[in-house]
Design a protein around this motif. Structure first.
Motif, PDB file in Angstrom:
ATOM      1  N   ASP A   1     -73.926 -15.618  10.504  1.00 29.57           N
ATOM      2  CA  ASP A   1     -74.535 -14.652  11.491  1.00 29.57           C
ATOM      3  C   ASP A   1     -74.585 -15.586  12.764  1.00 29.57           C
ATOM      4  N   GLY A   2     -75.328 -16.488  12.768  1.00 25.19           N
ATOM      5  CA  GLY A   2     -75.226 -17.502  13.691  1.00 25.19           C
ATOM      6  C   GLY A   2     -74.217 -17.828  14.541  1.00 25.19           C
ATOM      7  N   LEU A   3     -73.223 -18.211  13.452  1.00 28.46           N
ATOM      8  CA  LEU A   3     -71.996 -18.594  13.991  1.00 28.46           C
ATOM      9  C   LEU A   3     -71.171 -17.679  14.750  1.00 28.46           C
ATOM     10  N   ALA A   4     -71.102 -16.367  14.133  1.00 22.85           N
ATOM     11  CA  ALA A   4     -70.558 -15.197  14.486  1.00 22.85           C
ATOM     12  C   ALA A   4     -70.962 -14.924  15.979  1.00 22.85           C
ATOM     13  N   ARG A   5     -72.657 -14.882  16.172  1.00 28.53           N
ATOM     14  CA  ARG A   5     -72.850 -14.669  17.338  1.00 28.53           C
ATOM     15  C   ARG A   5     -72.509 -15.728  18.548  1.00 28.53           C
ATOM     16  N   ILE A   6     -72.335 -17.095  18.232  1.00 35.10           N
ATOM     17  CA  ILE A   6     -71.873 -17.933  19.367  1.00 35.10           C
ATOM     18  C   ILE A   6     -70.452 -17.686  19.684  1.00 35.10           C
ATOM     19  N   ARG A   7     -69.581 -17.167  18.548  1.00 34.80           N
ATOM     20  CA  ARG A   7     -68.130 -17.097  18.629  1.00 34.80           C
ATOM     21  C   ARG A   7     -67.842 -15.965  19.627  1.00 34.80           C
ATOM     22  N   ASN A   8     -68.763 -14.739  19.319  1.00 36.28           N
ATOM     23  CA  ASN A   8     -68.521 -13.513  20.240  1.00 36.28           C
ATOM     24  C   ASN A   8     -68.858 -13.880  21.737  1.00 36.28           C
ATOM     25  N   ARG A   9     -69.852 -14.568  21.862  1.00 34.79           N
ATOM     26  CA  ARG A   9     -70.630 -14.581  23.205  1.00 34.79           C
ATOM     27  C   ARG A   9     -70.008 -15.748  24.009  1.00 34.79           C
ATOM     28  N   LYS A  10     -69.585 -16.719  23.356  1.00 38.75           N
ATOM     29  CA  LYS A  10     -69.243 -18.204  24.247  1.00 38.75           C
ATOM     30  C   LYS A  10     -67.652 -18.247  24.034  1.00 38.75           C
ATOM     31  N   ILE A  11     -67.200 -18.106  22.830  1.00 46.92           N
ATOM     32  CA  ILE A  11     -65.833 -18.700  22.639  1.00 46.92           C
ATOM     33  C   ILE A  11     -64.515 -17.494  22.605  1.00 46.92           C
ATOM     34  N   GLY A  12     -63.616 -17.792  23.398  1.00 44.62           N
ATOM     35  CA  GLY A  12     -62.039 -17.005  23.289  1.00 44.62           C
ATOM     36  C   GLY A  12     -61.131 -17.994  22.465  1.00 44.62           C
ATOM     37  N   PHE A  13     -60.649 -17.423  21.280  1.00 45.91           N
ATOM     38  CA  PHE A  13     -60.039 -18.288  20.541  1.00 45.91           C
ATOM     39  C   PHE A  13     -58.625 -17.706  20.253  1.00 45.91           C
ATOM     40  N   VAL A  14     -57.576 -18.555  20.729  1.00 46.90           N
ATOM     41  CA  VAL A  14     -56.112 -18.153  20.574  1.00 46.90           C
ATOM     42  C   VAL A  14     -55.573 -18.943  19.438  1.00 46.90           C
ATOM     43  N   PHE A  15     -55.169 -18.311  18.286  1.00 42.51           N
ATOM     44  CA  PHE A  15     -55.005 -18.675  17.063  1.00 42.51           C
ATOM     45  C   PHE A  15     -53.531 -19.181  17.040  1.00 42.51           C
ATOM     46  N   GLN A  16     -53.197 -20.419  16.140  1.00 34.36           N
ATOM     47  CA  GLN A  16     -51.730 -20.648  16.063  1.00 34.36           C
ATOM     48  C   GLN A  16     -50.853 -19.668  15.501  1.00 34.36           C
ATOM     49  N   THR A  17     -51.399 -18.903  14.585  1.00 35.16           N
ATOM     50  CA  THR A  17     -50.652 -17.874  13.911  1.00 35.16           C
ATOM     51  C   THR A  17     -51.193 -16.498  14.460  1.00 35.16           C
ATOM     52  N   PHE A  18     -51.743 -16.315  15.753  1.00 37.71           N
ATOM     53  CA  PHE A  18     -51.987 -15.066  16.373  1.00 37.71           C
ATOM     54  C   PHE A  18     -53.010 -14.450  15.724  1.00 37.71           C
ATOM     55  N   ASN A  19     -52.936 -14.002  14.470  1.00 34.31           N
ATOM     56  CA  ASN A  19     -53.936 -13.060  13.802  1.00 34.31           C
ATOM     57  C   ASN A  19     -54.442 -11.842  14.275  1.00 34.31           C
ATOM     58  N   LEU A  20     -53.326 -11.136  14.793  1.00 30.89           N
ATOM     59  CA  LEU A  20     -53.568  -9.750  15.406  1.00 30.89           C
ATOM     60  C   LEU A  20     -53.722  -8.754  14.103  1.00 30.89           C
ATOM     61  N   LEU A  21     -54.577  -7.702  14.207  1.00 30.50           N
ATOM     62  CA  LEU A  21     -54.472  -6.829  13.093  1.00 30.50           C
ATOM     63  C   LEU A  21     -53.376  -5.874  13.217  1.00 30.50           C
ATOM     64  N   PRO A  22     -52.505  -6.042  12.007  1.00 29.09           N
ATOM     65  CA  PRO A  22     -51.356  -5.257  11.953  1.00 29.09           C
ATOM     66  C   PRO A  22     -51.168  -3.781  12.274  1.00 29.09           C
ATOM     67  N   ARG A  23     -52.307  -3.228  11.997  1.00 25.18           N
ATOM     68  CA  ARG A  23     -52.452  -1.486  12.061  1.00 25.18           C
ATOM     69  C   ARG A  23     -52.732  -1.068  13.538  1.00 25.18           C
ATOM     70  N   LEU A  24     -53.258  -1.958  14.333  1.00 20.12           N
ATOM     71  CA  LEU A  24     -53.682  -1.594  15.556  1.00 20.12           C
ATOM     72  C   LEU A  24     -52.690  -1.889  16.800  1.00 20.12           C
ATOM     73  N   THR A  25     -52.690  -1.012  17.905  1.00 21.67           N
ATOM     74  CA  THR A  25     -51.998  -1.241  19.052  1.00 21.67           C
ATOM     75  C   THR A  25     -52.516  -2.431  19.812  1.00 21.67           C
ATOM     76  N   SER A  26     -51.434  -3.051  20.580  1.00 16.01           N
ATOM     77  CA  SER A  26     -52.141  -4.203  21.356  1.00 16.01           C
ATOM     78  C   SER A  26     -53.351  -3.782  22.136  1.00 16.01           C
ATOM     79  N   ILE A  27     -53.238  -2.720  22.754  1.00 23.52           N
ATOM     80  CA  ILE A  27     -54.406  -2.492  23.540  1.00 23.52           C
ATOM     81  C   ILE A  27     -55.850  -2.525  22.570  1.00 23.52           C
ATOM     82  N   ALA A  28     -55.565  -1.736  21.201  1.00 20.49           N
ATOM     83  CA  ALA A  28     -56.920  -1.855  20.395  1.00 20.49           C
ATOM     84  C   ALA A  28     -57.285  -3.100  20.006  1.00 20.49           C
TER      85      ALA A  28
END
Ligand SMILES: Nc1ncnc2c1ncn2[C@@H]1O[C@H](COP(=O)(O)OP(=O)(O)OP(=O)(O)O)[C@@H](O)[C@H]1O
Ligand SMILES: Nc1ncnc2c1ncn2[C@@H]1O[C@H](COP(=O)(O)OP(=O)(O)OP(=O)(O)O)[C@@H](O)[C@H]1O
Ligand SMILES: [Mg+2]
Ligand SMILES: [Mg+2]
Lengths: 227, 227
Positions: free
Chosen positions: A75-102
């Motif tokens: 939980d602590g890790l998730a909170r820091i990630r959400n508030r402070k960090i923007g992460f661009v993954f090497q393999t993108f990791n988008l959700l395949p069933r959602l549109t770009s905007i979603a």
């Protein structure tokens, strides 16, 4: 403020131990612009996952703004990630069933913004990476470079103070790649965003202010970039 | 022998039509070494999927060794793919639950080779890309560049007469990327393998014999590379 001290990460596959990171120590102030380079398999993504609080080290210490990250629970890790960090993954990791905007709206779900504001910010982020006309496409309806850029827009949308980008231009032509790097530089110069970019591209490395090199899990070089 | 004539591909997303490829015509002889370049979203992967018999065009003709591919059903396409073509996908497309060696063995399942021979060939292919020591790792236990190289090994293992590689060095450092390009060149020069490589890397483009450029779905340039 990032203080990494003797950070190590070991993986076990069957009976074989892989020393992905060995005793890495780095100090980074707010607003720095650092690129991380090194051969394939040298530990760059492993280091990024630790810096991004997506994983915990096997040993060593990582203090982010004074807080010891390796001591936090999920939980602590998730909170820091959400508030402070923007992460661009090497393999993108988008959700395949959602549109770009979603996909781009996703990090804002817990931000308290209403639907209309999230939508506006998502569109603005997609415009910054030149993909407003692809907002209703799903990942399998996008080119490789377009998918990468949606992942970049998603990392920016919450106005994070730290952006960790793992090879953000690997699937982009030279010109689009430069647009993305200019976008990152603007965030660094105008808003003081801390940028840590893994890259194989010397041109990207040279546009940063500091260059860190990994080889075989070790930090072998850490120098200012002469402009 | 590849004969592409007025090939077009349209996609529909909702009510919007995307003209991914428009009237592309190309003639390629056996043993050629061609690179395809162009901006993100210009239609390169779409063209590769058509050449690799993974998809059928909206209009136009594609004859491979004299056979009209757009007239084939799924079984016919699958047979051509398995016998003649080795494909390196832009997003690797390895099976996540299989080890590297099992992923590389996959194309040989219908080749009539016994288990021991498939294993030997898979190991030889992994050695060619420098990853024999990662043969028991699964894709999520590999670095980005290692995953890319396993995908390359898988494309080579059946000794195809045509290799289609969609950005095969996008996740590789300069040196590993050069090793891969040298490997491809060797296959072309020593075994007459036809090579078609999509790339954003000018160095990779310059090491080929012919350069094709796409912009917005159209073929805008098709020239010999001066050495
Ligand atoms: N989950 C895992 N289990 C076992 N080994 C792993 C795991 N993840 C990574 N590794 C190994 O750790 C090493 C470092 O991997 P990492 O992904 O950090 O490399 P990298 O520098 O990002 O490489 P690339 O430039 O190819 O993306 C590699 O040798 C890899 O095989
Ligand atoms: N299944 C699909 N449905 C709708 N549009 C699609 C689909 N696949 C691709 N497109 C669109 O077709 C165009 C061409 O895509 P393609 O993947 O061929 O580009 P590319 O040249 O490979 O780009 P990149 O260099 O970014 O990988 C893009 O604008 C993309 O949005
Ligand atoms: Mg990596
Ligand atoms: Mg592509």
């Amino acid at each position: 403020m990032i203080e990494v001290s003797n950070l190590s990460k070991l993986y076990w596959t069957g009976l074989i131990e892989v020393k992905a990171l060995r005793d890495v120590s780095i100090m980074m102030g707010d607003g720095e612009y650092v690129s991380i380079m090194g051969p394939s398999g040298s530990g760059k993504s492993t280091l990024m996952n630790l810096l991004g609080c997506l994983d915990t080290p096997s040993s060593g210490s990582y203090r982010l703004d004074g807080q010891e990250v390796s001591a936090l629970n999920d939980d602590g890790l998730a909170r820091i990630r959400n508030r402070k960090i923007g992460f661009v993954f090497q393999t993108f990791n988008l959700l395949p069933r959602l549109t770009s905007i979603a996909n781009v709206e996703l990090p804002m779900i817990y931000s308290g913004l209403n639907r209309k504001d999230r939508k506006e910010k998502a569109i603005a982020a997609l415009e910054k990476v030149g993909l407003a006309d692809r907002m209703l496409h799903r990942p399998n309806e996008l080119s490789g470079g377009q998918t990468q850029r949606v992942a970049i827009a998603r990392a920016l949308v919450n106005n994070p103070s730290i952006i960790l980008a793992d090879e953000p231009t690997g699937n982009l032509d030279r010109e689009t790649g430069r647009d993305i790097i200019n976008l990152f530089q603007k965030l660094n110069l105008e808003f003081g965003v801390t940028l840590i970019i893994v890259t194989h591209d010397m041109e990207v490395g040279r546009s940063s202010k500091r260059l860190i090199q990994l080889v075989d899990g070790r930090l072998v070089k850490d120098e200012k970039v002469d402009t």
